[in-house]
Scaffold this active site. Structure first.
Site, PDB file in Angstrom:
ATOM      1  N   ARG A   1       0.873  -1.182   0.000  1.00 53.19           N
ATOM      2  CA  ARG A   1       0.000   0.000   0.000  1.00 53.19           C
ATOM      3  C   ARG A   1       0.904   1.224   0.000  1.00 53.19           C
ATOM      4  O   ARG A   1       1.764   1.358   0.867  1.00 53.19           O
ATOM      5  CB  ARG A   1      -0.977  -0.034   1.173  1.00 53.19           C
ATOM      6  CG  ARG A   1      -0.452   0.513   2.465  1.00 53.19           C
ATOM      7  CD  ARG A   1      -1.499   0.689   3.539  1.00 53.19           C
ATOM      8  NE  ARG A   1      -1.122   0.086   4.813  1.00 53.19           N
ATOM      9  CZ  ARG A   1      -0.236   0.599   5.656  1.00 53.19           C
ATOM     10  NH1 ARG A   1       0.388   1.725   5.379  1.00 53.19           N
ATOM     11  NH2 ARG A   1       0.042  -0.026   6.787  1.00 53.19           N
TER      12      ARG A   1
ATOM     13  N   HIS B   1      -1.856   3.609   6.519  1.00 49.07           N
ATOM     14  CA  HIS B   1      -2.821   2.566   6.901  1.00 49.07           C
ATOM     15  C   HIS B   1      -4.250   3.094   6.757  1.00 49.07           C
ATOM     16  O   HIS B   1      -5.087   2.497   6.088  1.00 49.07           O
ATOM     17  CB  HIS B   1      -2.544   2.131   8.335  1.00 49.07           C
ATOM     18  CG  HIS B   1      -3.681   1.444   9.019  1.00 49.07           C
ATOM     19  ND1 HIS B   1      -4.175   0.242   8.584  1.00 49.07           N
ATOM     20  CD2 HIS B   1      -4.432   1.812  10.080  1.00 49.07           C
ATOM     21  CE1 HIS B   1      -5.186  -0.115   9.370  1.00 49.07           C
ATOM     22  NE2 HIS B   1      -5.362   0.824  10.274  1.00 49.07           N
TER      23      HIS B   1
ATOM     24  N   TYR C   1       7.846   4.081   9.840  1.00 47.61           N
ATOM     25  CA  TYR C   1       8.182   2.649   9.755  1.00 47.61           C
ATOM     26  C   TYR C   1       8.620   2.178   8.374  1.00 47.61           C
ATOM     27  O   TYR C   1       8.907   1.005   8.196  1.00 47.61           O
ATOM     28  CB  TYR C   1       7.005   1.797  10.264  1.00 47.61           C
ATOM     29  CG  TYR C   1       5.663   2.070   9.593  1.00 47.61           C
ATOM     30  CD1 TYR C   1       5.308   1.425   8.416  1.00 47.61           C
ATOM     31  CD2 TYR C   1       4.758   2.978  10.140  1.00 47.61           C
ATOM     32  CE1 TYR C   1       4.081   1.667   7.813  1.00 47.61           C
ATOM     33  CE2 TYR C   1       3.531   3.229   9.545  1.00 47.61           C
ATOM     34  CZ  TYR C   1       3.190   2.573   8.376  1.00 47.61           C
ATOM     35  OH  TYR C   1       1.991   2.816   7.768  1.00 47.61           O
TER      36      TYR C   1
END
Lengths: 325, 371
Positions: free
Chosen positions: B269, B273, B283
């Site tokens: 993706r 999120h 991250y």
């Protein structure tokens, strides 16, 4: 009319609805050829076949999901949780999914699911079998929670639960399974969900209770009768929603009430009943409404349970306190 | 054959043997070239074009949804860019009566199955009217609890099987979802009852911020099907042809009575999120992002279709314009929806069949609402 135990009345209700509606399916752990660990489904696998009555793999959440999926495809599932203490394993399916199905889809899908489970203390089970977890599910909007206390009620209520287009949790107290017999009609009959039953009429005090505590309360009422007290015993039968009308009518007549539950006291059904009485009938009361419950601890190990469970003596003592207030 | 090292049983080798069976299936590579002619589904030109239309449309919808969310005109939104092949090529295989049990990122599949866009927007805004599923549309609203849809899929599949209906249920979760108990329970039930179900793991590498390697020691997520006795495959999830073929074959097996399939689609993706404050720079590095963007499903499919002479810039522009127009219309329609009232909630839950104490609550709210 046959004299049946509560578990026989339950089997009879299941058989009746499996016969009446071909969309009714019955499944759970060991409910097939074995007939259930208490034999509640005795003979049904043989009578209705593997398509209608079947065993599941040993996973409660999977059983809950199965019920949801079967409901989505037009079936009317009766799922058994082998012991209600295993509820935690299937909590998302029950409260997160089944209870919300109708609301989540604005009424498009419904969940005509009956969740049957044995529960209750006094039969020396291992841990996590006997806990009274009805308060946990009663706090979830979207669930109706039924706890019968007699064979006759069990059959009529279970039939109503299965016929309901909304989910019903039907809790079967293990101590009541075979404790006494009662005449139970062979034909199909239903008892409306959400309606309490006056199990004994009286004038001086109302005991509001449910499940195995109904028998204990009736024993207490008999003892009190010898002391010239006339005690009314209301069996809630459905603990969510509460039959507030029946409770208030009784309290307005007797002016005194106690509420009895087998569960620990904290955040319980009894507290709900007390709140309704004080909100709606405080001017009728001659004494505070008091509770008889188990103590606020985790359910004890088997050898200690009879010390923990409330009994007829405790109920009679609390009744005297309120009667002489 | 028992795996041995010398004259001893060798469990390590047994595992390696299994894991060696899960090499990633790819048909159309990053350069838009067919690399596996045997597996090429050889779709007719108009179907290839339609699949491209849907992927382009969804990329635009994603961009617009992100910007609408930033303007406060949409609510909950989980970005989809990078997952178009995984989502749309799998949905493309379905028939109308097939049932979709989606995760929360799976809005595009629902739209192409028939969920009106304005309803998806209402759902995003948190309006109940978004999930009042139209009659005859076999979808469930996006699932929020990770993995819950997997156990439910086993049930829908069993329902189809009992009715003798030649339909399948398809359900989606992510790499993080494979760590859930419900993932295993759903897969295991579906295998045990041999139901017509397709379980898709969209492995987009991160469960919010937690990398897939933290989730499990398993070399692939596809191999998790082995334990449940469920046929499984790992495909390049940014290759629309590989996703199409894996889902097509799974569907065929399912309707033929051969039970469920587990498909892992390896994808990424690009976005966060969700739009609720996730910051991927905490991250992921941009180097990693860039590596994955080279494998983009739309880029490679465009190259492939252009080489075949069936796709042009003008065609793409047309799809983009149509998407923007339909999004504008859907927002307008969503805006026109009356605000929700507490009495609506009570009426949905109790359908007018209320004991007096609930009627009291309803009356109290009705009184407030009329002020």
């Amino acid at each position: 009319m046959a004299e049946l135990t509560m578990i026989q009345a339950i089997t009879d209700a299941l058989r009746t609805e499996l016969k009446t509606d071909e969309n009714v399916l019955l499944f759970g752990e060991d409910v097939g050829a074995n007939g259930g660990v208490f034999r509640a489904t005795e003979g049904l696998h043989k009578e209705f076949g593997e398509e209608r009555v079947f065993d599941t793999p040993l996973a409660e959440s999977g059983i809950g999901g199965l019920a949801i999926g079967l409901a989505l495809t037009g079936f009317r599932p009766i799922m058994e949780i082998q012991f209600f203490g295993f509820l935690f394993e299937v909590m998302d399916s029950v409260s997160g999914q089944i209870a919300r199905m109708n609301f989540r889809t604005g009424g498009h899908f419904n969940a005509p699911i009956t969740i049957r489970a044995p529960f209750g203390g006094g039969v020396a089970t291992p841990e996590m079998h006997a806990d009274s977890l009805e308060g946990l599910v009663a706090s979830q909007p979207g669930l109706t929670v039924v706890i019968p206390s007699t064979p006759y009620d069990a059959k009529g209520l279970l039939i109503s639960a299965i016929k309901s287009d909304d989910p019903v949790i039907f809790l079967e107290h293990m101590k009541l399974y075979r404790s006494f017999r009662q005449e139970v009609p062979e034909e199909e009959y239903s008892i409306p969900l959400g309606k309490a039953d006056v199990k004994r009429e009286g004038k001086d005090l109302t005991i509001v209770t449910y499940g195995a505590m109904v028998q204990e309360s009736l024993k207490a009422a008999e003892a009190l009768e010898k002391e010239n007290y006339s005690v009314e015993v209301i069996d809630l039968r459905t603990i969510q929603p509460l039959d507030i009308e029946t409770i208030i009518q009784s309290v307005e007549k007797t002016n005194r009430a106690i509420v009895v539950q087998e569960a620990q006291r904290q955040a319980g059904i009894a507290a709900n009943v007390v709140a309704e009485i004080t909100e709606r009938a405080i001017l009728s009361l001659e004494a505070p409404v008091m509770r008889v419950t188990a103590p606020d601890t985790v359910y004890p190990f088997a050898a200690g349970e009879n010390t923990w469970l409330p009994n007829a003596k405790d109920i009679a003592a609390k009744a005297r306190e309120v009667l002489t207030f | 054959m028992v795996a041995k090292k010398g004259n001893q049983y060798d469990p390590v080798k047994a595992l390696q043997l299994i894991e060696s069976q899960f090499d990633m299936v790819q048909i159309l590579n990053e350069e838009g070239k067919i690399v596996d002619k045997d597996l090429d589904p050889k779709l007719p030109d108009e179907e290839l074009v339609e699949l491209m239309n849907r992927m382009v449309y969804t990329r635009i919808l994603d961009q617009r949804s992100i910007s609408l969310n930033r303007q406060g005109r949409l609510g909950f939104y989980a970005p989809t860019a990078g997952q178009e092949a995984s989502q749309l090529a799998s949905q493309y295989v379905l028939e109308k009566d097939d049932f979709i049990l989606p995760g929360y990122r799976d809005v595009p599949q629902l739209l192409f199955h028939g969920w009106p866009l304005y309803m998806a927007f209402l759902w995003s805004r948190g309006h109940y009217a978004g999930s009042v599923i139209p009659d005859g549309l076999n979808i469930f609203p996006p699932q929020i609890i990770i993995g819950a849809q997997y156990v439910q899929a086993a049930g829908v599949g069993l329902g189809f099987k009992k009715k003798g209906q030649k339909s399948v249920v398809i359900t989606y979760t992510g790499d993080g979802g494979t760590s859930q108990g419900d993932f295993y329970e759903g897969l295991n039930f579906a295998g045990a009852y041999k139901v017509p179900a397709i379980f898709v793991i969209q492995n987009n590498q991160y469960a919010i911020s937690t990398h897939r390697d933290v989730q499990t020691a398993a070399k692939t997520l596809a191999q998790k099907g082995v334990a449940a006795g469920v046929p499984s495959v790992l495909v390049d999830g940014m290759d629309p042809l590989a996703v199409y073929v894996a889902t097509r074959d799974a569907r065929e097996r399912a309707v033929n009575g051969d039970g469920p399939t587990l498909i892992e689609t390896m994808c990424y993706r690009y976005g966060p999120h969700t739009m609720a404050g996730d910051d991927p720079t905490r991250y992921r590095t941009s180097d990693v992002d860039n590596e994955w963007e080279k494998r983009d499903p739309i880029v490679r499919f465009r190259t492939y279709l252009e080489a075949k002479g069936i796709w042009s810039k003008e065609q793409e522009e047309k799809v983009i314009e149509r998407a923007k127009e339909e999004i504008k219309e859907a927002i307008k329609k969503a805006d026109a929806q009356p605000k929700q009232k507490a009495t609506d909630f009570m009426k949905i839950m109790y359908k007018g069949d209320m004991p007096f104490n609930l009627q009291e609550q309803l009356d109290a709210y009705a009184g407030k609402e009329s002020n």
